[in-house]
Design an enzyme around this catalytic site. Sequence first.
Site, PDB file in Angstrom:
ATOM      1  N   ASP A 207       0.831  -1.195   0.000  1.00 16.77           N
ATOM      2  CA  ASP A 207       0.000   0.000   0.000  1.00 16.77           C
ATOM      3  C   ASP A 207       0.874   1.256   0.000  1.00 16.77           C
ATOM      4  O   ASP A 207       1.933   1.292   0.626  1.00 16.77           O
ATOM      5  CB  ASP A 207      -0.886  -0.016   1.254  1.00 16.77           C
ATOM      6  N   GLU A 244       1.323  -0.345  -4.928  1.00 18.00           N
ATOM      7  CA  GLU A 244       0.357   0.695  -5.267  1.00 18.00           C
ATOM      8  C   GLU A 244       1.105   1.986  -5.581  1.00 18.00           C
ATOM      9  O   GLU A 244       1.631   2.648  -4.683  1.00 18.00           O
ATOM     10  CB  GLU A 244      -0.623   0.927  -4.116  1.00 18.00           C
TER      11      GLU A 244
END
Length: 493
Positions: A207, A244
Amino acid sequence: MFKFALTQTLCLAGSLSLAQHNPHWWGNRNTIVHLFEWKWSDIAQECESFLGPRGFAGVQVSPVNENIIAAGRPWWERYQPISYKLTTRSGNEEEFGDMVRRCNDVGVRIYVDVLLNHMSGDFDGVAVGTAGTEAEPRKKSFPGVPYTAQDFHPTCEITDWNDRFQVQQCELVGLKDLDQSSDWVRSKLIEFLDHLIELGVAGFRVDAAKHMASEDLEYIYSSLSNLNIDHGFPHNSRPFIFQEVIDHGHETVSRDEYKDLGAVTEFRFSEEIGNAFRGNNALKWLQSWGTGWGFLPSGQALTFVDNHDNQRDAGAVLNYKSPRQYKMATAFHLAYPYGISRVMSSFAFDDHDTPPPQDAQERIISPEFDEDGACVNGWICEHRWRQIYAMVGFKNAVRDAEITGWWDNGDNQISFCRGNKGFLAFNNNLYDLSQDLNTCLPAGTYCDVISGSLIDGSCTGKSVTVNDNGYGYIHIGSDDFDGVLALHVDAKV
């Protein structure tokens, strides 16, 4: 001696980065599903009863580490860590380990969404996590790790997204920003990831990767253990990493800085496929889909129609609320040979903060299914829509076959073959597609796996008869329930 050592180090780094693009799929399987906010026990059951039998390759699971408890229990509380204890609303460490083992046993790999960039944002007073751990985020005090203020970047706000310093050292929406150049922080992150590897996971979705310097991530990734051979991974296998990185083509921090470390989320794919199937771009232009559209090289791109973030935003991105276009876009996604494919499995939401389905005590509830296997109690479960799981089977059947036989009507009707193994046709016009088209398939009768299933040698939906020249009559009405038709060699009547 120094030159030899440097060369050896560079070769090792190159081999590690290449290995980190390998998702370690079983056999011909090649699609990941994100079971967003599911409990570990439910994922284990889903692997055994549905994902394994249907040929899914892996599951991306929600963050596994202890998180803050936020009022109303919005989904995003999972992205605000308190410690690295493996206790969340999805279950505890024992349940997580059981899920990983059971999924691996049926050929379904597990990829964990991990939070290396930050800890929880500000909280008034003492925050209590899902494992009962206390922390004081405002003071950057997280005893459960432990982290203190010296383990974080100085407090600052991202006000200029063109400023690399702000993007990578200030606080993303107020989340306390860890200093990944710190030896202590690195050691705790590596320890956390290595524990998950020991439990049998195949890799990680990282993330907010663009908010961390690529050189810090490279150090962390290269320090990780090899995958656990007790879970069926070959010796010296490296964890699959997908990162990401939101890059619309004009970002100061570019996806290109991360693509050699592992795969990167190709957000442009999501936006452009939404534009096409919403009718904002003619389908005929999809013939050059992939790198021809400025996307990453196929083996470095994690591709998706929507994800848990952008499905909640306005704009071009399609989600389950536009089911006809969504199923068409997903069919194209899984049929066209580009990228590492991930499909979304959502829960219903009315606003950005809607929590997953939960009971009166705010415990996540298990999905329930109707007689057709569809979810009925607040879970959307797109992966259980026949039109989507059938395309997972299509993708497995055609595997590495190349695109051939492209046809279009100069607008929004297209078809193409995957070698002599599969055929797709789409109609996004307001009039019928009725055409003899080259399916490239061997002669015979084939079941359209979008409109029905092949059961005991009979097709429950449309069927297409292919002649000795590979041609068949294709009809997709403008008002048909689905605007796509799919045939493949494993669905021959």
